[in-house]
Design a protein around this motif. Structure first.
Motif, PDB file in Angstrom:
ATOM      1  N   ASP A 220       0.829  -1.202   0.000  1.00  0.00           N
ATOM      2  CA  ASP A 220       0.000   0.000   0.000  1.00  0.00           C
ATOM      3  C   ASP A 220       0.868   1.259   0.000  1.00  0.00           C
ATOM      4  O   ASP A 220       0.573   2.231  -0.709  1.00  0.00           O
ATOM      5  N   HIS A 223       2.375   1.680  -3.444  1.00  0.00           N
ATOM      6  CA  HIS A 223       1.329   2.142  -4.367  1.00  0.00           C
ATOM      7  C   HIS A 223       1.121   3.650  -4.253  1.00  0.00           C
ATOM      8  O   HIS A 223       1.045   4.361  -5.273  1.00  0.00           O
ATOM      9  N   HIS A 224       1.033   4.150  -3.043  1.00  0.00           N
ATOM     10  CA  HIS A 224       0.778   5.579  -2.854  1.00  0.00           C
ATOM     11  C   HIS A 224       1.951   6.438  -3.321  1.00  0.00           C
ATOM     12  O   HIS A 224       1.742   7.545  -3.846  1.00  0.00           O
ATOM     13  N   GLU A 227       1.644   6.618  -7.052  1.00  0.00           N
ATOM     14  CA  GLU A 227       0.566   7.530  -7.420  1.00  0.00           C
ATOM     15  C   GLU A 227       1.002   8.991  -7.267  1.00  0.00           C
ATOM     16  O   GLU A 227       0.714   9.835  -8.121  1.00  0.00           O
ATOM     17  N   GLU A 228       1.705   9.274  -6.185  1.00  0.00           N
ATOM     18  CA  GLU A 228       2.200  10.641  -5.966  1.00  0.00           C
ATOM     19  C   GLU A 228       3.164  11.060  -7.072  1.00  0.00           C
ATOM     20  O   GLU A 228       3.119  12.198  -7.554  1.00  0.00           O
TER      21      GLU A 228
END
Length: 256
Positions: A220, A223-224, A227-228
């Motif tokens: 997780d 993933h973030h 995305e950032e």
């Protein structure tokens, strides 16, 4: 290796990538903003617009396939492995698992605070080798890049408190020097946007011994950071246009 993907879904996933490669090679030339929709935010190009149109056919492109652990990168690259005009470079995981008899990848997963710097120093070296080795085919397709090594995985170690600031600063200084002084530029980033939950299920099905200790929380966090970096553009500079591939199989969608 990622879990099985239906052949129809795989073809759907990769059609935009092959279309981009042909368009770049046969019309606009690698590195041309006109050939790469969504090029806003790109920092460097491997090749500027050709000064000599006679050499157009000799130009080459570099595409990096990015994404979380078990997001489907290996499956994506395998689809192109038999292409005569595409050179596929997989992530050098075997090297990370065996450095003269030592396994820094396994050690990092066991104790990231102790071995994070050791692994990431070697990752940076081996990814630099991937970027700079002579390219013989028109398109090079790489699994991840020196950019994600720094912007995602080193960053995660630091943010999670498992890498001391002095280690983080030293790695950052090395990375900044490389980017300033060595050509590691790329032409396109293909981002496989797979949910952490899907990655976790795939991870449990494949057989890398070191990955058995990876929790969902780690996926997780990765993933973030992706995305950032690649979607929001709020983390670090993006080195090339991004082709986003979103959604689990078999219903994949694409966005520039």
């Amino acid at each position: 290796m990622a879990g099985p993907v239906a052949s129809g879904s795989r073809a759907l996933l990769l059609r935009p990538l092959r279309s981009w490669a042909f368009r770049v090679l046969r019309r606009d030339g690698p590195g041309s903003p006109a050939s790469c929709p969504g090029s806003q935010g790109a920092q460097r190009w491997a090749w500027p617009r050709d000064k000599d149109r006679e050499n157009e056919k000799e130009k080459k492109s570099v595409v990096c396939v990015e994404g979380n652990i078990a997001s489907g990168k290996t499956t994506c690259l395998e689809f192109f492995s038999n292409s005569t005009d595409i050179e596929v470079l997989t992530e050098p995981v075997p090297k990370w698992r065996n450095v003269r008899g030592h396994n820094p990848l396994g050690l990092m997963y066991q104790d990231a605070c102790r071995w994070g710097l050791t692994l990431q120093t070697y990752v940076q070296l081996t990814m630099l080798d991937q970027h700079t080795r002579p390219q013989t085919l028109p398109v090079r397709l790489m699994e991840r890049s020196i950019y994600s090594a720094r912007y995602v995985f080193v960053e995660n170690l630091y943010r999670s408190g498992k890498m001391p600031e002095v280690d983080y600063v030293v790695l950052s200084e090395w990375f900044d020097w490389i980017v300033r002084n060595i050509d590691v530029s790329i032409d396109l980033i293909v981002y496989l946007r797979t949910t952490p939950e899907t990655c976790y299920q795939r991870l449990k099905m494949r057989c890398r011994e070191e990955e058995k200790v990876i929790p969902l929380e780690y996926l997780d966090a990765i993933h973030h950071l992706y995305e950032e970096w690649l979607i929001k553009g709020s983390l670090f500079p993006v080195a090339a246009p991004v082709l986003g591939v979103a959604g689990p199989e078999p219903h994949c969608t694409f966005s520039w």
